[in-house]
Write a protein that holds these residues in place. Structure first.
Motif, short mmCIF file in Angstrom:
data_model
loop_
_atom_site.label_atom_id
_atom_site.label_comp_id
_atom_site.label_asym_id
_atom_site.label_seq_id
_atom_site.Cartn_x
_atom_site.Cartn_y
_atom_site.Cartn_z
N CYS A 104 22.50 -0.12 11.18
CA CYS A 104 22.04 -0.04 12.55
C CYS A 104 22.57 -1.24 13.32
O CYS A 104 22.48 -2.37 12.84
CB CYS A 104 20.51 -0.04 12.63
SG CYS A 104 19.83 1.46 11.94
N PHE A 105 23.14 -0.95 14.47
CA PHE A 105 23.68 -2.05 15.27
C PHE A 105 22.84 -2.19 16.52
O PHE A 105 22.32 -1.21 17.06
CB PHE A 105 25.12 -1.76 15.66
CG PHE A 105 26.04 -1.70 14.49
CD1 PHE A 105 26.50 -2.87 13.88
CD2 PHE A 105 26.43 -0.48 13.96
CE1 PHE A 105 27.34 -2.82 12.80
CE2 PHE A 105 27.27 -0.42 12.87
CZ PHE A 105 27.73 -1.59 12.29
N LYS A 106 22.73 -3.41 16.99
CA LYS A 106 22.07 -3.61 18.27
C LYS A 106 23.01 -3.17 19.38
O LYS A 106 24.23 -3.15 19.20
CB LYS A 106 21.76 -5.11 18.45
CG LYS A 106 20.57 -5.54 17.60
CD LYS A 106 20.06 -6.88 18.09
CE LYS A 106 19.01 -7.44 17.17
NZ LYS A 106 19.39 -8.73 16.62
N PHE A 107 22.41 -2.80 20.50
CA PHE A 107 23.24 -2.39 21.63
C PHE A 107 24.13 -3.55 22.07
O PHE A 107 23.68 -4.69 22.14
CB PHE A 107 22.36 -1.95 22.80
CG PHE A 107 23.16 -1.58 24.01
CD1 PHE A 107 23.73 -0.33 24.09
CD2 PHE A 107 23.36 -2.49 25.02
CE1 PHE A 107 24.48 0.01 25.19
CE2 PHE A 107 24.11 -2.15 26.13
CZ PHE A 107 24.68 -0.89 26.21
N SER A 108 25.39 -3.23 22.28
CA SER A 108 26.24 -4.29 22.83
C SER A 108 27.18 -3.68 23.85
O SER A 108 27.60 -2.53 23.72
CB SER A 108 27.01 -4.99 21.71
OG SER A 108 28.30 -4.46 21.62
N TRP A 109 27.50 -4.44 24.86
CA TRP A 109 28.36 -3.91 25.92
C TRP A 109 29.77 -3.64 25.42
O TRP A 109 30.44 -2.74 25.89
CB TRP A 109 28.40 -4.90 27.10
CG TRP A 109 27.13 -4.83 27.88
CD1 TRP A 109 26.12 -5.74 27.90
CD2 TRP A 109 26.70 -3.75 28.72
NE1 TRP A 109 25.10 -5.32 28.70
CE2 TRP A 109 25.42 -4.09 29.23
CE3 TRP A 109 27.28 -2.52 29.09
CZ2 TRP A 109 24.73 -3.26 30.08
CZ3 TRP A 109 26.57 -1.71 29.96
CH2 TRP A 109 25.30 -2.07 30.44
N VAL A 110 30.19 -4.46 24.40
CA VAL A 110 31.53 -4.24 23.85
C VAL A 110 31.61 -2.86 23.19
O VAL A 110 32.53 -2.09 23.43
CB VAL A 110 31.88 -5.34 22.82
CG1 VAL A 110 33.26 -5.10 22.24
CG2 VAL A 110 31.79 -6.71 23.48
N ALA A 111 30.59 -2.59 22.39
CA ALA A 111 30.56 -1.29 21.69
C ALA A 111 30.55 -0.16 22.71
O ALA A 111 31.29 0.83 22.58
CB ALA A 111 29.34 -1.21 20.79
N ALA A 112 29.74 -0.30 23.72
CA ALA A 112 29.65 0.73 24.76
C ALA A 112 31.00 0.92 25.44
O ALA A 112 31.46 2.05 25.63
CB ALA A 112 28.59 0.35 25.78
#
Lengths: 293, 381
Positions: free
Chosen positions: A5-13
């Motif tokens: 599980c990953f935390k939300f990140s703007w890079v991923a988005a």
């Protein structure tokens, strides 16, 4: 299975957005639009629509031509899948046994998958042409007997053969990979146990191939329901007398030739539901017989 | 009767020769272990006997019948594979009984034999499981059972224990020997583990680079290695090897640091001949410098509990001594090494062949021993 599980990140988005955008534009949006149109009456040259509820579906499902289309689609899907997978498996077994020249054959067999469906259709147009094709010799023996444009069953056979020919390559690649991933020592152990090649194939290779067979079954059936347009359009144009009017082709001719957008949209929704139902059935009932190791 | 005759067998893949001129007679009911490092051709030899590979020269006969052109199923051999090669989609019971099923044995008889075989290897309660649900040792037993149930004339084992942990390996080793004794079939066992080889074999076959270096009982191989290669491969810790030159008298060998080792007159050595002296660590004992036949410098020791391995040096060449004496030595201390004359091995320097044997047996095996001796020398030092 372990999941990360990953935390939300703007890079991923930001990395996901291009892919999601493509899926949205080319899949979700048209699908939603089709779903909407299926419940409306769309004007052929644009300019507004009327909500008609289930009228489109009612009209389709009471149309005998539509049921004819469903029938031939099912025949086409089953026959193409059986023929393609049977051929692919046979060829893969031969290549796996490394008969003479197998390297050349391997490439030659994979090739058709790279050919576009209309090109396949055109190629088979030449093969099946009653006047000049390879099959025209039949007409030399029995004049007028072979003609795709007049005999319904011949047209159906023709699109099945062409469709299967195109799909053989895909299944072949998977069958060959699966055969080659069976440890050699297993085959040798069976040979020591006294099993001849054919026996080894039925007792060992086939059961160990079942996950691949199942996967290919799902893929091939789905494919032959949804991806037959090019072959039908170039080879038979849906004829003669709607004999090869497959569901996909009917959606096209109804929508873009008959300008009945709403009817076509409703048909594509039905097709989608049908494929989903078939896939569900396969997972529910066929997968039980699969040996995963 | 199932004796196996291997006559002048060779195997080439394309232009690569991986085995040539292999001669081996295996007697009925014998347990023969083929021992060698990986890539020496031992597994290939086994596969040639099994019929899984075709031989390209010579002939193989099982029970007097030449089997060169027979399929594996026609040769009456059963094989246990290194990775067990169990059929993953079949239950233990089906795995064990597959050969019988193929042979068309009726179901009732088949089930009875499966049950009996499973009982003999302690698998009865696992008959309904799939191989994936078994431990390594249990899979091994299934593989054994699958071989036993056919009541073959010949058992072939291709490094069957190498995937097991040390404890299980010893246990299965005993099991295999027990089964061999009970069944009485001829067994050929391939391994790279000298312990397995020494303990299991009636006769050992030492292979090197596609040829046979030596055939003999484990004792013969240990006591009278025919070459430096065999000497280095069998025995743990490895035999100590000291290079030297035969003195002008022909009766002693001068080592690099000028020490002389008396070689008995039975060793036929030319004066000036380059030789290697071999001494097993178990046959050496440590005494005072004055009483020793050789002087050495003590470095350190390893405690094994039952004994110690003393590590010494003779002019920078490491020498091991296994002894159960608890000696108090300090690093760098000069000591003497004593050994009975019978413990001494002398090998020809370039060829690596044993001198003691070179005169007794007219060696006819075409071994490429010159490189062997050198490479083994390099490995030992």
């Amino acid at each position: 299975m372990r999941r990360a599980c990953f935390k939300f990140s703007w890079v991923a988005a930001a990395l996901l957005v291009p892919q999601l955008l493509i899926i949205f534009v080319f899949f979700y949006w048209p699908s939603a639009q089709a779903l909407y149109w299926a419940f409306t009456l769309e004007q052929p040259w644009g300019g507004g629509n009327t909500w008609v509820g289930l009228d489109n579906f009612r009209a389709i499902l009471t149309d005998p031509y539509y049921w004819g289309s469903v029938r031939v689609s099912v025949i086409y899907a089953l026959a193409t899948t059986a023929l393609a997978m049977g051929m692919a498996l046979t060829l893969a077994v031969f290549v796996d046994r490394q008969l003479a020249g197998y390297r050349t054959w391997r490439v030659a067999i994979i090739w058709p998958y790279a050919v576009a469906a209309p090109a396949v259709g055109l190629a088979f147009q030449f093969v099946f042409n009653p006047g000049a094709g390879i099959f025209s010799f039949i007409n030399a023996v029995a004049p007028g007997w072979w003609d795709l444009s007049r005999n319904a069953w011949q047209a159906v056979v023709a699109i099945i053969v062409a469709g299967a020919w195109k799909q053989v390559a895909y299944s072949f690649v998977f069958f060959l990979a699966a055969l080659q991933s069976i440890p050699r020592s297993l085959i040798e152990a069976a040979a020591m146990d006294g099993a001849r090649p054919l026996r080894r194939m039925f007792d060992l290779q086939m059961p160990l191939l079942t996950p691949t067979v199942f996967f290919l079954l799902v893929i091939n059936i789905t494919d032959s329901f949804t991806d037959s347009f090019g072959i039908v359009d170039t080879l038979t144009g849906g004829g003669p007398y709607r004999a090869t009017d497959l569901m996909v082709y009917r959606i096209y001719s109804e929508g873009f030739k008959g300008m009945n957008y709403s009817g076509a949209a409703a048909q594509s929704v039905i097709l989608m539901l049908l494929v989903m139902a078939l896939t569900f059935v396969q997972f529910r009932y066929v997968e039980r017989r699969v040996h995963y190791t | 009767m199932a004796e196996i005759s291997i006559r002048q067998v060779g195997k080439t893949y394309g232009k690569t020769t991986i085995m040539q001129g292999v001669d081996l007679e295996i007697h009925d009911g014998e347990f023969v272990v083929i021992l060698g490092p990986s890539g020496c051709g031992k597994s290939t030899l086994l596969r040639l006997i099994a019929g899984l590979e075709e031989i390209t020269a010579g002939e193989i006969a099982i029970a007097g019948e030449v089997v060169n052109n027979l399929e594996p199923r026609e040769r009456g051999c059963a094989m246990v594979f290194q990775n067990y090669a169990l059929y993953p989609h079949m239950t233990v019971s089906d795995n064990i009984g597959y050969a019988l099923k193929v042979a068309g044995v009726p179901k009732a008889e088949r089930m009875a034999r499966i049950e009996a075989t499973a009982r003999s290897v302690g698998l009865v309660e696992f008959l309904d499981r799939k191989p994936g649900q078994l431990s390594g040792g249990q899979r091994q037993r299934v593989a054994m059972a699958r071989a036993i149930i056919r009541e073959p004339k010949v058992f072939l084992f291709d490094e069957p224990l190498s995937n097991l942990d040390a404890k299980l390996r010893v246990q299965m080793r005993h099991e295999i020997r027990r089964i061999h004794n009970a069944v009485g079939a001829t067994s050929v066992f391939v391994t790279h583990d000298q312990n397995e080889g020494m303990t299991l074999a009636d006769r050992l076959v030492i292979m090197n680079k596609g040829t046979i270096e030596q055939i003999g009982t484990p004792e013969e191989i240990y006591e009278h290695p025919a070459s430096l290669y065999v000497a280095g491969f069998v025995g743990s810790p490895a035999m100590n090897i000291l290079p030297g030159t035969v003195a002008s008298s022909g009766l002693s060998v001068l080592l690099g640091d000028g020490q002389a080792v008396d070689i008995r007159s039975s060793f036929k050595a030319r004066p000036g001949q380059l030789v290697q002296i071999g001494l097993r660590p178990e046959k050496l004992s440590i005494t005072t410098k004055a009483h020793g036949l050789l002087a050495a410098k003590f470095q350190f020791f390893e405690e094994l509990g039952s004994a110690r391995i003393y590590h010494l040096e003779i002019e920078d060449i490491p020498v091991g001594v296994v002894s159960d004496l608890k000696l108090a030595l300090t690093a760098g201390e000069e000591v003497g090494l004593a050994f009975p004359p019978s413990a001494l091995h002398v090998f020809d320097g370039p060829s690596g062949r044993s001198l003691a044997r070179a005169e007794a047996a007219g060696e006819s095996r075409g071994t490429d021993a010159s490189t062997t001796g050198l490479s083994m020398h390099g490995r030992l030092l």
